[in-house]
Scaffold this active site. Structure first.
Site, PDB file in Angstrom:
ATOM      1  N   LEU A   1      92.250  18.540  91.468  1.00 44.97           N
ATOM      2  CA  LEU A   1      91.703  19.692  92.185  1.00 44.97           C
ATOM      3  C   LEU A   1      90.808  19.286  93.353  1.00 44.97           C
ATOM      4  O   LEU A   1      90.119  18.275  93.310  1.00 44.97           O
ATOM      5  CB  LEU A   1      90.930  20.571  91.188  1.00 44.97           C
ATOM      6  CG  LEU A   1      91.755  21.031  89.979  1.00 44.97           C
ATOM      7  CD1 LEU A   1      90.908  21.886  89.050  1.00 44.97           C
ATOM      8  CD2 LEU A   1      92.999  21.798  90.410  1.00 44.97           C
TER       9      LEU A   1
ATOM     10  N   HIS B   1      91.626  24.422  95.819  1.00 49.76           N
ATOM     11  CA  HIS B   1      91.739  25.030  94.482  1.00 49.76           C
ATOM     12  C   HIS B   1      90.444  25.770  94.115  1.00 49.76           C
ATOM     13  O   HIS B   1      90.484  26.858  93.533  1.00 49.76           O
ATOM     14  CB  HIS B   1      91.992  23.952  93.418  1.00 49.76           C
ATOM     15  CG  HIS B   1      93.274  23.187  93.590  1.00 49.76           C
ATOM     16  ND1 HIS B   1      93.306  21.869  93.957  1.00 49.76           N
ATOM     17  CD2 HIS B   1      94.569  23.563  93.430  1.00 49.76           C
ATOM     18  CE1 HIS B   1      94.556  21.444  94.013  1.00 49.76           C
ATOM     19  NE2 HIS B   1      95.350  22.456  93.695  1.00 49.76           N
TER      20      HIS B   1
HETATM   21  P1  AMP Z   1      98.923  22.990  93.419  1.00 48.22           P
HETATM   22  O1  AMP Z   1      97.971  22.373  92.452  1.00 48.22           O
HETATM   23  O2  AMP Z   1      99.165  22.167  94.637  1.00 48.22           O
HETATM   24  O3  AMP Z   1     100.181  23.509  92.763  1.00 48.22           O
HETATM   25  O4  AMP Z   1      98.189  24.286  93.968  1.00 48.22           O
HETATM   26  C1  AMP Z   1      97.693  25.248  93.086  1.00 48.22           C
HETATM   27  C2  AMP Z   1      97.272  26.451  93.893  1.00 48.22           C
HETATM   28  O5  AMP Z   1      96.277  26.071  94.837  1.00 48.22           O
HETATM   29  C3  AMP Z   1      98.434  27.067  94.698  1.00 48.22           C
HETATM   30  O6  AMP Z   1      98.319  28.481  94.654  1.00 48.22           O
HETATM   31  C4  AMP Z   1      98.189  26.529  96.076  1.00 48.22           C
HETATM   32  O7  AMP Z   1      98.708  27.352  97.099  1.00 48.22           O
HETATM   33  C5  AMP Z   1      96.668  26.505  96.119  1.00 48.22           C
HETATM   34  N1  AMP Z   1      96.191  25.572  97.140  1.00 48.22           N
HETATM   35  C6  AMP Z   1      96.519  24.261  97.264  1.00 48.22           C
HETATM   36  N2  AMP Z   1      95.930  23.737  98.370  1.00 48.22           N
HETATM   37  C7  AMP Z   1      95.225  24.747  98.936  1.00 48.22           C
HETATM   38  C8  AMP Z   1      94.406  24.851 100.112  1.00 48.22           C
HETATM   39  N3  AMP Z   1      94.204  23.808 100.923  1.00 48.22           N
HETATM   40  N4  AMP Z   1      93.838  26.045 100.394  1.00 48.22           N
HETATM   41  C9  AMP Z   1      94.047  27.112  99.582  1.00 48.22           C
HETATM   42  N5  AMP Z   1      94.812  27.078  98.473  1.00 48.22           N
HETATM   43  C10 AMP Z   1      95.385  25.914  98.160  1.00 48.22           C
END
Ligand code: AMP
Length: 286
Positions: free
Chosen positions: A33, A37
Site C-alpha cells: 500500500l 490506497h
Molecule cells: P491495487 O492494489 O493496485 O489493485 O489498487 C487497489 C485500489 O487502489 C484500486 O482501486 C486502484 O485504482 C487504487 N489505486 C492504486 N493506485 C492509486 C493512486 N495512485 N491513486 C488513487 N487510487 C489508486
C-alpha cells in the site's frame, strides 16, 4: 485494527457491525500500500461508519508471463499503514479460501467496457477483476466500495457490473494520487530503475500537453501522435494512447463534452497506466 484471514471471522465482524446498524465501506487492494490506497481509506471513512480493506493478490487477473509471482507482498507494513489511516478491519484471505472450488468456475464478464485498452493487451484481466470484486462484495456486503480513478477502465467495468447485476453497493471513484512530478502512484513503480524513474513523470506530462492541444482545437490524431513520439524518445514503448468518451469509454475521434485520454506504456520492466479526464465546450465538438 483487526486482521482476519478466514471467511468465518470476516462474516462475524461484519454481522456484529450490521446488527448495530453501522454502514460499511469496502476498499479492495492487492497490498503493497501507498498514499494512493490510503486516499481510498480516507474517502471510505467519509462515506461509512466502518472501513474494511482487503489485501489479496488475485491470481485470476494476471495473465501468463505477468508479475503474479513477483508482485510485492508487504502484509506487515500494510497492516501498520491501514491501522494508522483509520481502517477498522483488514481481510487478507489465502488464495485457496477465495477460490475453494476446482476450475472451471463461474466468472463475471462485463461486455464492451472490458474490451480494448488494457482489456485488449491483458486478455481475461477484467474478467478476473470483476469476478474477485463481486466475490468480495458478496462476502463483505458493504454499503459502498471505493476504487481509484487511476485504473479508470477498471472503475468503469465495476460500475457497469454493479449496475447490470443489481449489486446493492455504491461504487465510488477516488481521484488519482500522484508523486511530485505527476507520476501516478503505483506498486509497480518500484520496478523502475532510478534512471527510468527520472523520466517516468513524462507520461503524465504527455497527457497534460495532449489535453491542452485537443482543447485548443488541434486534431486528436495529431495531438496523440506527437505525444507518442515524445514518449518513444524518452524510452517508453506505448501500448495505447487513446481518446474515449468518459461516460462509457466509447471510442471517439473528436473531443466530446466529457472525455478521457488514456495511456499505457512500458518503461523498462514496468507497465505504467494513467489517464486524464477533461471537458470540451459543446461548440468544440461541432
Ligand atoms: P491495487 O492494489 O493496485 O489493485 O489498487 C487497489 C485500489 O487502489 C484500486 O482501486 C486502484 O485504482 C487504487 N489505486 C492504486 N493506485 C492509486 C493512486 N495512485 N491513486 C488513487 N487510487 C489508486
Amino acid at each position: 485494527m483487526d486482521t482476519v484471514v478466514s471467511l468465518a471471522d470476516l462474516k462475524s465482524a461484519v454481522h456484529h457491525w450490521k446488527r448495530q446498524g453501522l454502514s460499511i465501506a469496502l476498499v479492495p487492494t492487492m497490498g503493497n500500500l501507498h498514499a494512493g490506497h490510503y486516499a481510498l481509506i480516507k474517502a471510505a471513512r467519509d462515506h461509512a461508519d466502518r472501513v474494511v480493506a482487503t489485501v489479496f493478490v488475485n491470481p485470476t487477473q494476471f495473465g501468463e508471463g505477468e508479475d503474479f509471482e513477483s508482485y510485492p507482498r508487504t502484509l506487515e507494513a500494510d497492516q501498520r499503514g491501514l491501522a494508522d489511516h483509520g481502517c477498522d478491519l483488514l481481510y487478507a484471505p489465502p488464495v485457496e479460501d477465495m477460490y475453494p472450488s476446482e476450475p472451471p468456475r463461474a466468472t463475471v464478464h462485463v461486455p464492451v467496457v472490458s474490451d480494448g485498452l488494457c482489456g485488449a493487451r491483458r486478455p481475461g484481466h477484467f474478467d478476473g477483476v470483476a469476478t474477485v470484486v463481486l466475490k468480495l462484495l458478496n462476502r463483505v456486503l458493504p454499503d459502498c466500495a471505493l476504487f481509484g480513478e487511476k485504473d479508470y477502465q477498471q472503475l468503469m467495468v465495476l460500475r457497469k457490473m454493479v449496475a447490470d447485476l443489481d449489486v446493492p453497493t455504491d461504487v465510488i471513484g477516488v481521484p488519482t494520487v500522484r508523486e511530485s512530478d505527476g507520476l501516478a502512484m503505483s506498486s509497480r513503480n518500484q520496478y523502475l530503475t532510478p534512471a527510468e524513474r527520472r523520466v517516468a513523470g513524462s507520461l503524465h506530462a504527455a497527457l497534460e500537453r495532449c489535453v491542452l492541444a485537443i482543447k485548443s482545437g488541434r486534431s486528436v490524431d495529431k495531438s496523440i501522435d506527437a505525444e507518442k513520439k515524445k514518449l518513444a524518445r524518452n524510452g517508453f514503448r506505448v501500448d495505447y494512447f487513446e481518446l474515449r468518451r468518459a461516460s462509457d469509454l466509447a471510442p471517439i475521434s473528436r473531443a466530446a463534452q466529457e472525455n478521457v485520454l488514456l495511456v499505457a506504456a512500458r518503461l523498462g520492466s514496468a507497465r505504467l497506466i494513467d489517464n486524464m479526464r477533461f471537458k470540451c465546450e459543446p461548440d468544440t465538438d461541432a
